[in-house]
Design an enzyme around this catalytic site. Structure first.
Site, short mmCIF file in Angstrom:
data_model
loop_
_atom_site.label_atom_id
_atom_site.label_comp_id
_atom_site.label_asym_id
_atom_site.label_seq_id
_atom_site.Cartn_x
_atom_site.Cartn_y
_atom_site.Cartn_z
N PHE A 125 13.15 35.00 61.87
CA PHE A 125 11.70 34.82 61.76
C PHE A 125 11.38 34.22 60.40
O PHE A 125 11.73 34.79 59.37
CB PHE A 125 10.95 36.14 61.94
CG PHE A 125 9.46 35.94 61.93
CD1 PHE A 125 8.82 35.44 63.06
CD2 PHE A 125 8.70 36.21 60.82
CE1 PHE A 125 7.44 35.22 63.07
CE2 PHE A 125 7.32 35.98 60.81
CZ PHE A 125 6.69 35.49 61.93
N ASP A 210 15.74 33.44 52.91
CA ASP A 210 14.38 33.91 53.12
C ASP A 210 14.35 35.40 52.81
O ASP A 210 14.76 36.23 53.61
CB ASP A 210 13.98 33.62 54.57
CG ASP A 210 12.59 34.13 54.92
OD1 ASP A 210 12.07 34.98 54.17
OD2 ASP A 210 12.04 33.71 55.94
N LYS A 239 5.25 38.85 50.70
CA LYS A 239 5.08 40.27 51.00
C LYS A 239 5.00 41.17 49.76
O LYS A 239 4.00 41.17 49.06
CB LYS A 239 6.19 40.73 51.96
CG LYS A 239 5.96 40.19 53.38
CD LYS A 239 6.83 40.89 54.38
CE LYS A 239 6.65 40.36 55.79
NZ LYS A 239 5.61 41.03 56.55
#
Ligand SMILES: Cc1ncc(COP(=O)(O)O)c(C=O)c1O
Length: 385
Positions: A125, A210, A239
């Protein structure tokens, strides 16, 4: 509003540390943490103070000028990572966009126009924009949005043989999450990441990590790659970097700097003084106040408790994760357990239908973990096998 999220039927009005309250005054212990975002917990006084003070000085001036908080934040990130350069944006998807643009342009300049393919992993993702969707290896997330961007090649995670066969002269980069998050909290096999690093080096292919979900201390180290004895060429963060402030960052080695000269990439809001002042305070606290060590210790404690539950209940098929990024694989859909937890005052979530995921604030303690474990124990006892 568009119904793009499967929202729980509660309205949250305030938070403090690892706890949040709904509009009826009901208290919840939060193991979702804004989906791996609120590392310092809710209503962090450190964050409030930094934002309040900066808001009185300078909120936004555009990236045509230097600002002190942005420069200082870049410095802290560089000093504590493999990287020499930072680009600021507003989200994880945007950081990945920047990373893929950088990789393509660098590779084309160095090796010629054919070199543009990005290898990505099944079950990965990387975001919801068109490019990051193209890089995301999950059909259910991509359905209906085709045609996608050209130049992505999908291979299974944890499979070096497949990676080797996917490489040819057109490949410029490999993008992967060191631990797959939305894919179900999937850890790399021992030495898998070292193998990927080696293959990339051999073929002069860039390695893009990532770390949007796993970075900033969640795994018990500042960055997840530090567990695996490797260094990427490019890394993306978001995040927990901002504890809830909208920020993303793309970090890279010096060698890639010239590729992104003036006018090559940009963002109006990327790294405003207001946001970076808040983020700087968050990052300094993560580095200096022992929260990364806490994530490591509490992660081990929590994982052992989950393993004990697994030994009691056959419905649990696997306990996965590292630090405070943990998952319980069930033999069935986990929605009912999530809902019952919520009724009993605990926020957790379920991904890939059968994986209960726990990504609480890094400031969590044994008391909160024990309370959740007791609650899960009760719920699992009540479930008929
Ligand atoms: C690994 C990973 N990359 C990228 C993203 C996208 O981040 P954002 O939602 O901030 O665009 C996410 C979000 O869950 C993620 O987990």
């Amino acid at each position: 509003m568009f119904q793009t999220y499967k929202r729980s039927p509660i309205t949250l009005v305030k938070g403090d540390g690892c706890r949040v309250w709904d509009e009826n005054g009901k208290e919840y212990i939060d193991f979702v943490g804004g989906i791996a975002v609120c590392a310092l917990g809710h209503s962090s006084p450190i964050l409030s103070k930094a934002l309040w003070e900066q808001s009185k000085k300078l909120v936004h001036v555009s990236n045509l000028f230097y600002t002190q908080p942005q420069t200082e934040l870049a410095q802290v990130l560089v000093e504590n990572s493999f990287a020499d350069r930072v680009f600021f944006c507003n989200s994880g998807a945007e950081a990945n966009e920047a990373a893929m643009k950088l990789a393509r342009r660098y590779s084309k300049e160095k090796f010629g126009p054919e070199r543009h393919v990005i290898i990505t992993m099944d079950n990965s993702f990387h975001g919801r924009t068109m490019a990051t969707l193209s890089a995301t290896g999950q059909e259910k997330i991509r359905t209906g949005f085709d045609p996608f961007l050209e130049g992505f090649r999908y291979i299974p995670f944890n499979d070096l043989g497949n990676l080797k066969s996917a490489i040819d002269g057109s490949v410029c980069a490999v993008i992967l999450e060191p631990i797959q998050g939305e894919g179900g909290v999937v850890l790399p096999e021992p030495d898998y990441l070292k193998g990927v690093r080696e293959i990339c080096r051999e073929h002069e292919i860039l390695l893009l990590l990532d770390e949007v979900q796993v970075g900033m201390g969640r795994t018990g180290r500042l960055f997840a790659y530090q567990h695996f004895g490797i260094k990427p060429d490019i890394m993306t963060l978001a995040k927990a970097l901002g504890n809830g402030l909208p920020i993303g960052a793309m970090l890279a080695k010096e060698e890639l700097t010239d590729t992104f000269g003036p006018g090559s990439h940009g963002s109006t809001f990327g790294g405003t003084p207001l946001i970076t002042a808040g983020v700087l305070a968050v990052v300094k606290s993560l580095l200096n106040d022992g929260w990364i060590e806490n994530a490591r210790e509490m992660g081990d404690y929590f994982k052992n408790k989950l393993i004990n539950l697994q030994q009691k209940y056959s419905i649990i098929k696997d306990v996965r994760g590292l630090g405070l990024m943990l998952g319980l694989l069930l033999d069935r859909d986990g929605t009912d357990i999530v809902n019952t937890c919520m009724e009993r005052g605990f926020l957790i979530n379920c991904i890939q239908e059968r994986v209960l995921r726990f990504v609480p604030p890094l400031i969590i303690g044994k008391v909160e973990i024990d309370l959740l474990i007791n609650c899960l124990d009760e719920i699992l006892k009540e479930i008929k096998i």
